[in-house]
Design a protein around this motif. Structure first.
Motif, PDB file in Angstrom:
ATOM      1  N   THR A 494     -28.568 -53.915 -84.349  1.00 24.00           N
ATOM      2  CA  THR A 494     -28.160 -53.482 -83.011  1.00 24.00           C
ATOM      3  C   THR A 494     -27.240 -54.502 -82.366  1.00 24.00           C
ATOM      4  OG1 THR A 494     -30.209 -52.231 -82.711  1.00 24.00           O
ATOM      5  CG2 THR A 494     -29.015 -52.870 -80.714  1.00 24.00           C
ATOM      6  N   LEU A 495     -27.616 -55.774 -82.447  1.00 28.05           N
ATOM      7  CA  LEU A 495     -26.776 -56.834 -81.884  1.00 28.05           C
ATOM      8  C   LEU A 495     -25.434 -56.906 -82.609  1.00 28.05           C
ATOM      9  CD1 LEU A 495     -29.490 -59.600 -81.404  1.00 28.05           C
ATOM     10  CD2 LEU A 495     -28.349 -58.300 -79.598  1.00 28.05           C
ATOM     11  N   ARG A 496     -25.462 -56.674 -83.900  1.00 24.42           N
ATOM     12  CA  ARG A 496     -24.216 -56.718 -84.681  1.00 24.42           C
ATOM     13  C   ARG A 496     -23.277 -55.579 -84.288  1.00 24.42           C
ATOM     14  NH1 ARG A 496     -22.703 -55.578 -90.502  1.00 24.42           N
ATOM     15  NH2 ARG A 496     -21.273 -57.235 -91.093  1.00 24.42           N
ATOM     16  N   TYR A 497     -23.853 -54.409 -84.056  1.00 23.09           N
ATOM     17  CA  TYR A 497     -23.063 -53.265 -83.587  1.00 23.09           C
ATOM     18  C   TYR A 497     -22.385 -53.611 -82.258  1.00 23.09           C
ATOM     19  CZ  TYR A 497     -22.163 -48.463 -81.893  1.00 23.09           C
ATOM     20  OH  TYR A 497     -21.579 -47.321 -81.398  1.00 23.09           O
ATOM     21  N   LEU A 498     -23.153 -54.205 -81.349  1.00 22.58           N
ATOM     22  CA  LEU A 498     -22.619 -54.564 -80.039  1.00 22.58           C
ATOM     23  C   LEU A 498     -21.514 -55.609 -80.158  1.00 22.58           C
ATOM     24  CD1 LEU A 498     -26.030 -54.748 -78.147  1.00 22.58           C
ATOM     25  CD2 LEU A 498     -24.221 -53.066 -77.725  1.00 22.58           C
ATOM     26  N   LEU A 499     -21.768 -56.651 -80.925  1.00 26.90           N
ATOM     27  CA  LEU A 499     -20.777 -57.719 -81.090  1.00 26.90           C
ATOM     28  C   LEU A 499     -19.512 -57.197 -81.757  1.00 26.90           C
ATOM     29  CD1 LEU A 499     -23.225 -60.521 -82.266  1.00 26.90           C
ATOM     30  CD2 LEU A 499     -21.764 -60.667 -80.234  1.00 26.90           C
ATOM     31  N   GLY A 500     -19.699 -56.395 -82.810  1.00 24.89           N
ATOM     32  CA  GLY A 500     -18.547 -55.898 -83.563  1.00 24.89           C
ATOM     33  C   GLY A 500     -17.637 -55.005 -82.763  1.00 24.89           C
ATOM     34  N   ASN A 501     -18.208 -54.221 -81.872  1.00 24.80           N
ATOM     35  CA  ASN A 501     -17.398 -53.289 -81.090  1.00 24.80           C
ATOM     36  C   ASN A 501     -16.872 -53.887 -79.790  1.00 24.80           C
ATOM     37  OD1 ASN A 501     -17.327 -50.573 -82.466  1.00 24.80           O
ATOM     38  ND2 ASN A 501     -19.519 -51.001 -82.557  1.00 24.80           N
ATOM     39  N   LEU A 502     -17.146 -55.162 -79.580  1.00 22.98           N
ATOM     40  CA  LEU A 502     -16.616 -55.858 -78.403  1.00 22.98           C
ATOM     41  C   LEU A 502     -15.624 -56.949 -78.793  1.00 22.98           C
ATOM     42  CD1 LEU A 502     -19.947 -56.147 -76.378  1.00 22.98           C
ATOM     43  CD2 LEU A 502     -17.950 -54.799 -75.722  1.00 22.98           C
ATOM     44  N   HIS A 503     -15.129 -56.887 -80.034  1.00 24.03           N
ATOM     45  CA  HIS A 503     -14.277 -57.974 -80.541  1.00 24.03           C
ATOM     46  C   HIS A 503     -12.990 -58.141 -79.741  1.00 24.03           C
ATOM     47  CE1 HIS A 503     -11.327 -55.262 -82.534  1.00 24.03           C
ATOM     48  NE2 HIS A 503     -12.371 -54.471 -82.693  1.00 24.03           N
ATOM     49  N   ASP A 504     -12.530 -57.071 -79.085  1.00 24.90           N
ATOM     50  CA  ASP A 504     -11.281 -57.162 -78.329  1.00 24.90           C
ATOM     51  C   ASP A 504     -11.501 -56.925 -76.834  1.00 24.90           C
ATOM     52  OD1 ASP A 504     -11.998 -54.494 -78.580  1.00 24.90           O
ATOM     53  OD2 ASP A 504      -9.930 -53.762 -78.661  1.00 24.90           O
ATOM     54  N   TRP A 505     -12.748 -57.053 -76.383  1.00 24.68           N
ATOM     55  CA  TRP A 505     -13.057 -56.724 -74.987  1.00 24.68           C
ATOM     56  C   TRP A 505     -12.876 -57.935 -74.078  1.00 24.68           C
ATOM     57  CZ3 TRP A 505     -16.661 -57.740 -71.049  1.00 24.68           C
ATOM     58  CH2 TRP A 505     -16.716 -56.783 -70.027  1.00 24.68           C
ATOM     59  N   THR A 576      -6.928 -48.768 -76.314  1.00 26.49           N
ATOM     60  CA  THR A 576      -6.898 -49.000 -74.865  1.00 26.49           C
ATOM     61  C   THR A 576      -7.281 -47.761 -74.058  1.00 26.49           C
ATOM     62  OG1 THR A 576      -4.540 -48.466 -74.781  1.00 26.49           O
ATOM     63  CG2 THR A 576      -5.131 -50.778 -75.116  1.00 26.49           C
ATOM     64  N   SER A 577      -7.864 -46.774 -74.721  1.00 29.70           N
ATOM     65  CA  SER A 577      -8.195 -45.538 -74.017  1.00 29.70           C
ATOM     66  C   SER A 577      -9.296 -45.767 -72.988  1.00 29.70           C
ATOM     67  CB  SER A 577      -8.648 -44.465 -75.019  1.00 29.70           C
ATOM     68  OG  SER A 577      -9.876 -44.837 -75.620  1.00 29.70           O
ATOM     69  N   ASN A 781      -1.958 -38.038 -79.920  1.00 30.44           N
ATOM     70  CA  ASN A 781      -1.654 -38.833 -78.730  1.00 30.44           C
ATOM     71  C   ASN A 781      -1.969 -40.306 -78.948  1.00 30.44           C
ATOM     72  OD1 ASN A 781      -0.810 -36.604 -77.219  1.00 30.44           O
ATOM     73  ND2 ASN A 781      -2.897 -36.133 -76.569  1.00 30.44           N
ATOM     74  N   VAL A 782      -3.028 -40.603 -79.711  1.00 34.60           N
ATOM     75  CA  VAL A 782      -3.439 -41.985 -79.931  1.00 34.60           C
ATOM     76  C   VAL A 782      -2.445 -42.729 -80.814  1.00 34.60           C
ATOM     77  CG1 VAL A 782      -5.172 -43.477 -81.029  1.00 34.60           C
ATOM     78  CG2 VAL A 782      -5.900 -41.604 -79.547  1.00 34.60           C
TER      79      VAL A 782
END
Length: 796
Positions: A494-505, A576-577, A781-782
């Motif tokens: 779960t923590l890995r999912y969160l970290l991985g999807n915030l790499h560019d946040w 950036t959506s 569009n993306v």
């Protein structure tokens, strides 16, 4: 301070390691398809959560606060791989470079990226984290900086007479969980570890190490010197083990009962009690141990297994009565007796008198026959002694209380926590002869056979401590440890999912609460309730409730629902959506809160995640929290908690509806109509007009996150006004269920249109765009605005 003002952009200060709420009646459900039944694949982790029941709605209550979750057992047991893996599989195939044609859109897919490993590698990583704490004196730094008052935890000392066992581990880890929570609550925590270095157990250990000749020359002074040396060496070894457990304490300044200053303080207190008249010399019978040549406390007595002490009724003939004119007993002489009941029949021959109470009423009764056998009550004595033996571990608190009251007139502590003994997983006492001893060192480092006894690390053992109700005896064994490992692995994932999807946040990417889609606001509402309930668990020292809350939150609310749905907009929604940024806003809140609330129990895991944060976190005073325990406990967000009750109720219905839709999708899959759920179009008919209207809105909602087909992980959803519609008659895979007297009909057909190469959703728009004929409208569009991302490791 706003939540997102606490988050600052840029990398972590330390380089990461390479590498409803509404109660509902259970729904009724019947399948209208020609094919009955469905094939559901079970997963291991589910068995820890659900043991019985099959209702499609689950409403949980902990700490008198209702839990918001409505994923069913069926949904738990159905494999997510059999629903929708379009964005993931498309990206994986592209990243693996199967075909140049298939991979032409891979640079537009935002796969998770993080150096936080899926495997804990605890035997290496935990000591690294402990060294990081030591090198930066994190415990001292946090204590010095905290200004919320003092919190002192008195350490009931272990004996310095051998290696640590599971009782020691349970005891010290419980204390450490409390201390670490208080640190996050801004307290100045004071925890001085101690050791009892006197007494027979230590002397016996010394004597066992000597041969007969050495014992002959052993004077009391020599024995004490050897015992002191042995105790000091044991303290050093036990201290090292406690530190490996992840326990924070003032290890440089422990208290030892053999320290002359400690002994002097004891004598001083004894003198104070003597001057106050509390000390006197008297006589009392004591138990004696012939083998050890020493007196024994009653709690130290051991009785042979299987021995039964009988209680008896006995008669004592009265020889005289009190001299009185109106004596009522004279007429019964000489046959009157006193009846007694005793649990110590061996004392009867020496009995000299029977005590009576002037305030009680006695009766004279006639016995049918004095020669008839009485019926002894077996086992009462043994039961009494068992209760005393179980209470032995509480003796330190009792003696501390009595001494403090006598010397200072007040208790030495404001509250007391005691715990039971550690038994094997069958509930038996551990012994070498039974071969059921569980050793904390083996749990952490592993045994000789790493297959049978793998090294789990300290956090798995700490997780076990949090999972048990320590107020009674607790159990541990290989099967329980495997279960703990499964729970830990899911939490780490779960923590890995969160970290991985915030790499560019970055903080400037945050979407304001008012602009968030409703599904995201609902997720923050759930998060805030979880944090609130977990805090109550810590405050009440009910760590097993925290274990249950976290486990269910991670498995049901996140992994099985929010994370599953979020992958589409995170991976293929566009870098950036709006929908991706809103999701990342929610994920950032989850990452920061979850890391902190689990930190007292799983400090190594929490710190590992914190050191891999892709952004910096700033606390109220403006400084950056370089370590998780510098970040403080998450502050209450009343705005998130104020999610409207009617919305809570509605999303409960949506979650339940999703569960029922999955059942019909499974039927369609079994019937070979569809493979992935993205190949499906769902039809709904709802008898409740208000619910039907809301669902109809979600079919054409402006933001993609709240779209009903995204929540169902299908390509399309249509709400039909009537079951008499011609289209409905041609749908073969259907089902219905009833909730609160409202009937909901569900149908599944093949999705309209063709499959999008990039996101795998089906759409009639595929083929409409000359430059990108294989893309749907969203993906078209993306790709027109998507930048080429930096290369990084991808998470599968």
């Amino acid at each position: 301070m706003s939540f997102f003002k606490s988050v600052a952009a840029n990398s972590s200060v330390f380089t990461p390691r390479e590498a409803k709420m509404a109660m509902r009646q259970p729904s009724t459900y019947r399948v209208l398809s020609q094919r009955a039944g469905s094939s559901l694949r079970k997963t291991t982790s589910v068995n820890l959560l659900y043991f019985r029941g099959s209702s499609s709605v689950r409403v949980f209550s902990f700490l008198n606060i209702a839990r918001y979750s409505s994923c069913s057992r069926e949904e738990f047991y159905s494999s997510s791989k059999r629903r929708s893996r379009g964005p993931v599989m498309a990206a994986k195939k592209a990243s693996q470079g199967q075909k140049e044609e298939e991979g032409r859109y891979k640079h537009t897919v935002d796969l998770p990226k993080t150096t936080f490993g899926m495997r804990a590698n605890a035997l290496v990583r935990e000591p690294e984290i402990q060294k990081l704490w030591d090198d930066h004196q994190v415990f001292k730094r946090v204590v010095d900086k905290n200004d919320g008052g003092n919190f002192v935890l008195h350490d009931g000392p272990p004996y310095a007479n051998g290696d640590l066992h599971m009782g020691h581990a349970l005891n010290k880890i419980l204390k450490d969980i409390i201390n670490r929570y208080k640190l996050l609550q801004n307290y100045k925590v004071h925890f001085v570890p101690g050791w009892d270095c006197h007494g027979l157990p230590i002397e016996l250990k010394v004597l066992q190490s000597l041969d007969q000749d050495a014992r002959k020359d052993l004077t009391p002074l020599k024995l004490r010197a050897k015992a002191a040396k042995f105790a000091k060496a044991t303290v050093k070894a036990q201290m090292s083990s406690f530190q490996r457990f992840g326990v924070w304490a003032d290890w440089n300044n422990p208290y030892l009962t053999l320290d002359p200053k400690y002994e002097a303080a004891q004598i001083e207190v004894f003198g104070e009690m003597a001057l106050k008249g509390h000390i006197y010399r008297g006589r009392k019978p004591v138990h004696w141990s012939p083998s050890s040549s020493t007196a024994l406390a009653e709690a130290e007595l051991e009785y042979p297994e299987g021995h039964v002490s009988r209680s008896i009724y006995a008669l004592f003939r009265m020889v005289s009565t009190p001299s009185s004119k109106d004596s009522l007993l004279e007429e019964f002489f000489p046959d009157i007796c006193l009846a007694i009941w005793t649990t110590t029949p061996w004392t009867v021959p020496a009995n000299a008198a029977v005590a009576v109470n002037a305030k009680l009423q006695y009766a004279v009764v006639e016995a049918k026959s004095l020669s008839e056998d009485v019926h002894p009550s077996a086992g009462n004595k043994k039961k009494r002694l068992g209760n005393i033996g179980t209470d032995q571990h509480r003796g330190w608190f009792q003696s501390s209380l009595l001494t403090s009251i006598a010397a200072k007139g007040k208790a030495p502590y404001s509250s007391v926590i005691t715990h039971g003994f550690v038994l094997d997983e069958k509930g038996l006492k551990m012994s070498k002869s039974l071969g059921n001893v569980v050793d904390p060192h083996t749990i952490i480092e592993g045994g000789k056979n790493q297959k049978e006894a793998p090294g789990y690390g300290a956090d798995i053992m700490r997780l076990w401590v949090s999972s048990v109700d320590y107020t009674g005896d607790v159990m541990i064994g290989p099967q329980i440890l495997r279960q703990m490992s499964d729970v830990y692995r899911k939490l780490r994932g779960t923590l890995r999912y969160l970290l991985g999807n915030l790499h560019d946040w970055k903080v400037e990417n945050a979407v304001s609460y008012q602009e968030l889609p409703m599904i995201d606001r609902h997720a923050l509402f759930q998060l805030e309730n979880v944090v609130k309930n977990i805090r109550e668990g810590y405050e009440n020292y009910q760590f097993f409730k925290i274990f249950q809350i976290v486990q269910r939150f991670v498995n049901v609310d996140l992994s099985n629902f929010y994370f599953d749905i979020a992958k589409d907009r995170l991976y293929v929604g566009g870098t950036t959506s709006f929908t991706r940024r809103s999701c990342q806003t929610v994920l950032a809140a989850h990452l920061l809160s979850l890391s902190r609330v689990i930190a007292p129990i799983l400090p190594h895991l929490a710190e590992d995640a914190w050191q891999n944060l892709p952004f910096q976190y700033t606390i109220k005073d403006g400084s950056i929290a370089g370590f998780v325990f510098e970040s403080k406990w998450p502050s209450v967000n009343e705005k998130w908690l104020a999610f409207p009750a009617e919305e809570v109720d509605f999303w409960g219905k949506v979650l339940e509806l999703r569960t029922e839709v999955n059942k019909v999708l499974e039927i369609a899959r079994t019937g070979k109509l569809i493979g992935s759920s993205l190949e499906a179009k769902v039809y709904l008919h709802v008898s409740d007009a208000s619910l039907a209207s809301r669902l109809l809105e979600m079919c054409s909602v402006n933001n993609d996150a709240d779209a009903l087909h995204r929540i169902f992980l299908t390509s399309q959803v249509e709400v039909v006004p009537s079951l008499d519609h011609e289209l409905v008659q041609n749908i073969s895979h259907t089902g219905e269920y009833v909730v609160e007297d409202d009937r909901v009909w569900i149908g599944v057909s093949r999705a309209d249109g063709s499959k999008c190469e990039r996101c795998w959703n089906y759409s009639p728009q595929v083929g409409s765009f000359t430059e990108h004929p294989t893309l749907c409208g969203r993906c078209f569009n993306v790709v027109g605005i998507q930048p080429t991302p930096a290369m990084a490791a991808a998470i599968s």
